[in-house]
Design a protein around this motif. Sequence first.
Motif: not given
Length: 598
Positions: A545-549
Amino acid sequence: MKWVTLISFIFLFSCAASRNLQRVARGTEHKSEIAHRYNDLKEETFKAVALITFAQYLQRCSYEGLSKLVKNVVDLAQACSANEDGPKCANSLPSIFLDEICQVKELRDSYGAMADCCAKADPERNECFLTFKVPHPDFIQPYQRPDADVICKEYQDNRLSLLGHFIYTVARRNPFLYAPTILSLAADYEHALQTCCKESDINACLDEKVNQTFHSKKVSEKQQYACGVLDKFGERIFQANKLVDLSQKYPRAPFSEIVKILRDIKSTYKECCEGDMVECMDDRAEIVAYLCSKQDVFSSKIKGCCEKPIVERSQCIIEAEFDDKPEGLPSLVEKYIQDKEICKSFEAGHDEFLSEFIYEYARRHPEFSTQLILRIAKGYETLLEKCCKTDNPAECYGNAVEELNKHIKETQDVVKTNCDLLTTHGEPDFLKALLIRYTKKMPQVSTDTLLEIGKRMTHVGTKCCQLPEDKRLRCSEGSLSIVIQDMCRRQETTPINDNVSHCCSDSYAYRRPCFTALGVDTKYVPPPFNPDMFNFDEKLCSAPPAEREAGQMKLLVNLIKRKPLMTEEQIKTIAAGFTAMVDKCCKQSDIETCLGEE
């Protein structure tokens, strides 16, 4: 050289009463500065600060390698204490330390162009060396704490060696952190070990306490900020900045005492900022001793600090709460607006008059940021300069309160607008708003750097917006000023655009409002469209999720760089379309084909 005594001074103080600093008055001439400082600090403290000094200049050097340089300097200090007329005894401390560095045989092999600094004369030689200090050294591995049983046994068996290595570890990773702060952290580190090594869950205890000890990066940021103000804007602005701080922190102290301590602080900061950690340590201790000797004059909040061992006092006092405002302070309107003789006082002693105005205003307003109070003072100065040339000055500056309140309202509105946005929409949307705003202001900045700046500003909002109303403004603008200064430091080596350059250089007090008011950079020419920038693959769905964000934020920045005049509505439409595309394609079996079509 054995390091058994290197930092014993810290720990001797743990069980001894604080010594009374008996110092020769500042400004007295000494035949030998190194002998004077050695006698002031005593051997163990002098050794520790010498280690810090060398570790901050020679960040790649081993602990054992630095110990040889420290021994040379200590031997010279002892020889000069015995005979102040001896060879090299009249040399300044910075030149003594730099002479040692320049004699290191492997200097060019290890540090490259830094070795060229040795050919320069002092003080240019020191200025040259300072430019080679690396604030975030990627060539040093991140600190890895040993296992609990190892560190506790090491502390029990080789206490001084362990703590000596701690000082070395912190100093080389934080080349601009002042020596008094590093020694204070070392004391905190020992307290953590003393407590945690007795606990049943040693690791959990150390995780909490040692992590707190390693908050040195935040402290270092603040100290670098102060040095940046001194370097960029000069002594007058630096002193005005510190005058606000001292007046807010010690509102009961008379103006004369604030001015006295201010002069000493300015000199000490200059030493600390120039890497002269021995004089920095000695003179800081002298200031702290003076404050503690006059607690009834300065503050009721520093009693606990003054009872601490000497190495822990300085940082404790810096972090202490503001003292309570004296009750019944009269309004400033009568003295600074209604008085018919203001122009005489202003013209007779311009700087002293304004300094006293800053002092009186700051001690009444601990809730305002330093920068806001300096804007108010600048506004007042500008008004008097204009009005005192007219036939009726009193009538001209009669509306001063309304004029000065405009500065307050602008700042309060900015803080309220941003805190409302953060509170209402949360961190992700707040970060997006900042990225849109600042990409339009300075589209020349790299995408990664814009994201880093946006995240730092979001962190400021998260930290400050949850504070009570009377602390929110000071926290917000103070913290944001550090982010802006870091941005401006980069601008000096990699120019961004004329607007940013103007905001960074024109006025210290008006930096933040200048950046707030910046619009789209009209001179910016967007780069040609590059389809690879918007090439999506299945990582859009599978990444954490953090990388996608982060990926989505970078996409937003790259989009605005190519279309800086896009409206909020257009950005919202594209963002909604992107979200719908991701939702749709991440459910398909052939994700990449779907993304390509969409």
